[in-house]
Design an enzyme around this catalytic site. Structure first.
Site, PDB file in Angstrom:
ATOM      1  N   TYR A  84      35.361  47.532  27.495  1.00  0.00           N
ATOM      2  CA  TYR A  84      35.620  46.931  27.535  1.00  0.00           C
ATOM      3  C   TYR A  84      35.091  45.766  26.072  1.00  0.00           C
ATOM      4  CZ  TYR A  84      36.812  47.582  32.370  1.00  0.00           C
ATOM      5  OH  TYR A  84      37.848  48.727  33.233  1.00  0.00           O
ATOM      6  N   SER A 109      43.089  46.438  39.801  1.00  0.00           N
ATOM      7  CA  SER A 109      44.399  45.177  40.652  1.00  0.00           C
ATOM      8  C   SER A 109      44.660  45.609  41.521  1.00  0.00           C
ATOM      9  CB  SER A 109      46.100  45.978  39.711  1.00  0.00           C
ATOM     10  OG  SER A 109      46.840  45.427  39.338  1.00  0.00           O
ATOM     11  N   PRO A 110      44.129  45.021  42.801  1.00  0.00           N
ATOM     12  CA  PRO A 110      44.254  44.889  43.651  1.00  0.00           C
ATOM     13  C   PRO A 110      45.208  43.590  44.439  1.00  0.00           C
ATOM     14  CG  PRO A 110      42.232  43.956  43.778  1.00  0.00           C
ATOM     15  CD  PRO A 110      42.848  44.761  42.422  1.00  0.00           C
ATOM     16  N   LEU A 111      45.762  43.248  43.294  1.00  0.00           N
ATOM     17  CA  LEU A 111      46.424  41.966  43.147  1.00  0.00           C
ATOM     18  C   LEU A 111      47.611  42.082  42.796  1.00  0.00           C
ATOM     19  CD1 LEU A 111      44.509  38.133  43.570  1.00  0.00           C
ATOM     20  CD2 LEU A 111      45.237  40.015  45.430  1.00  0.00           C
ATOM     21  N   GLY A 139      48.303  42.418  39.175  1.00  0.00           N
ATOM     22  CA  GLY A 139      48.536  41.058  38.416  1.00  0.00           C
ATOM     23  C   GLY A 139      48.248  39.534  38.595  1.00  0.00           C
ATOM     24  N   GLY A 140      47.790  39.752  39.890  1.00  0.00           N
ATOM     25  CA  GLY A 140      48.072  38.423  40.828  1.00  0.00           C
ATOM     26  C   GLY A 140      49.227  37.947  41.346  1.00  0.00           C
ATOM     27  N   LEU A 141      50.606  38.972  41.478  1.00  0.00           N
ATOM     28  CA  LEU A 141      51.870  38.780  42.350  1.00  0.00           C
ATOM     29  C   LEU A 141      51.477  39.399  43.170  1.00  0.00           C
ATOM     30  CD1 LEU A 141      54.142  40.966  40.198  1.00  0.00           C
ATOM     31  CD2 LEU A 141      53.754  38.446  39.798  1.00  0.00           C
ATOM     32  N   LEU A 142      50.326  39.551  43.909  1.00  0.00           N
ATOM     33  CA  LEU A 142      50.500  39.377  45.649  1.00  0.00           C
ATOM     34  C   LEU A 142      49.226  38.030  45.667  1.00  0.00           C
ATOM     35  CD1 LEU A 142      49.437  43.178  46.167  1.00  0.00           C
ATOM     36  CD2 LEU A 142      51.427  41.452  46.808  1.00  0.00           C
ATOM     37  N   GLY A 148      49.817  35.111  46.339  1.00  0.00           N
ATOM     38  CA  GLY A 148      50.739  33.676  46.264  1.00  0.00           C
ATOM     39  C   GLY A 148      51.563  33.090  45.149  1.00  0.00           C
TER      40      GLY A 148
END
Length: 323
Positions: free
Chosen positions: A53, A211-213, A215-218, A220
């Site tokens: 990283y 990546s629980p969301l 990439g942000g698609l989950l 909102g």
């Protein structure tokens, strides 16, 4: 903050894991230090990083940021369950990547130096190494454990078969083997329900979803686009177009319950079997605030069933494909 054991171990970790991948390339060092301090104030004791990283700051830069924060004292190291990873090539020279005994030794010592600590709680294989036998890998890990340099070993991006291989080899050596597996897992990406989660449950391996969301698609994404808070271009726009109907239903589901979509997505993961701690990687303090709210969201059976209707998974795994 709620805590649970990491897999079958006696190690207590927070139900949220602080991911540090954005520290350096996206988040300044001072802000990264503030986020880590705030995580401790909230009771988050589980931090995850990796030797590769650093993005445009260079490989190893994120570990160095975490290391300088740990070195400021105040019990920061003692309060932190520290996880890092190895596998990726740190430079083009041979043996500076993957899971040979030589690289495990070198990469571990380099991470310890960057992190300014004398041990790592959870040392993870960032990817399966198909060219290195498990006996070699475990022998190197056993030496590191005996030296007090690491306490536990984990994996990342492994298939169910890889977990079985690893545990069979560890068992033959009377070694504990893997205690955790990091996989991409969220409402939109549920492939690990087929083989990885059944294997993890069988072997007592804790799942750490990244990546629980998605990439942000989950998080909102459609609402934010309507409110002018997000512009969706490139791959993001393409993904939204492909899944727009599902995302709309999901955001409506959250709105009907007076909840933020991101909180629902994280809470759903916390309700899934074998999941220890979703990895949240905030770029800002506000994103850490948002992630913490998910701990207070409870989803009943009807809500979970509705989410399964919107985003079908593999609830009959591992035989799901056969029926």
């Amino acid at each position: 903050m709620d805590y649970t054991h990491l897999g079958r171990t006696g190690l207590s970790v927070s139900r949220l894991c602080l991911g540090t991948m954005n520290f350096g390339p996206q988040t300044s060092e001072p802000d990264s230090h503030l986020i880590m301090d705030s995580a401790h104030e909230r009771g988050i004791n589980f931090f995850d990083t990796a030797n590769v990283y650093g993005g445009d700051k260079g490989k190893g830069a994120t570990e160095e940021i975490v290391g300088r924060w740990l070195a400021t004292g105040g019990g920061r190291r003692e309060k932190t369950v520290l996880a890092t990873k190895l596998y990726g090539d740190m430079d083009p020279w041979p043996n500076n990547g993957k899971l040979s005994a030589l690289n495990i030794r070198r990469a571990l010592d380099a991470s310890l130096t960057r992190l300014q600590t004398d041990y790592i709680d959870l040392y993870q294989f960032h990817h399966i190494d198909r060219s290195t036998p498990w006996d070699e890998i475990w022998q190197a890990v056993e030496v590191a454990v005996a030296q007090g340099k690491i306490l536990y070993a984990g994996s990342s991006n492994f298939a169910g078969w890889h977990l079985a291989q690893a545990q069979a080899a560890a068992s033959s050596r009377h070694f504990i083997g893997l205690v955790s597996e990091q996989s991409i897992y969220n409402l939109m990406t549920r492939d690990i329900e087929l083989e990885v989660i059944p294997a993890a449950l069988h072997y007592g391996i804790g799942i750490l979803p990244w990546s629980p969301l998605h990439g942000g698609l989950l998080g909102g994404v459609l609402r934010k686009e309507r409110d002018g808070k997000r512009r969706n271009e490139g791959r993001s726009a393409q993904a939204i177009a492909e899944h727009k109907e599902q995302i709309e239903k999901f955001e409506d589901f959250a709105e009907e319950r007076g909840l933020d979509p991101g909180d629902v997505a994280l809470a759903w993961l916390l309700h899934q079997p074998a999941v220890t701690s979703p990895i949240v990687g905030p770029r800002t303090m506000a994103q850490l605030d948002s992630a913490e709210k998910a701990l207070g969201v409870s989803l009943d059976e009807a809500a979970l069933a509705k989410l399964d209707d919107i985003f079908p998974g593999h609830k009959t795994a591992p035989e799901d494909y056969a029926w």
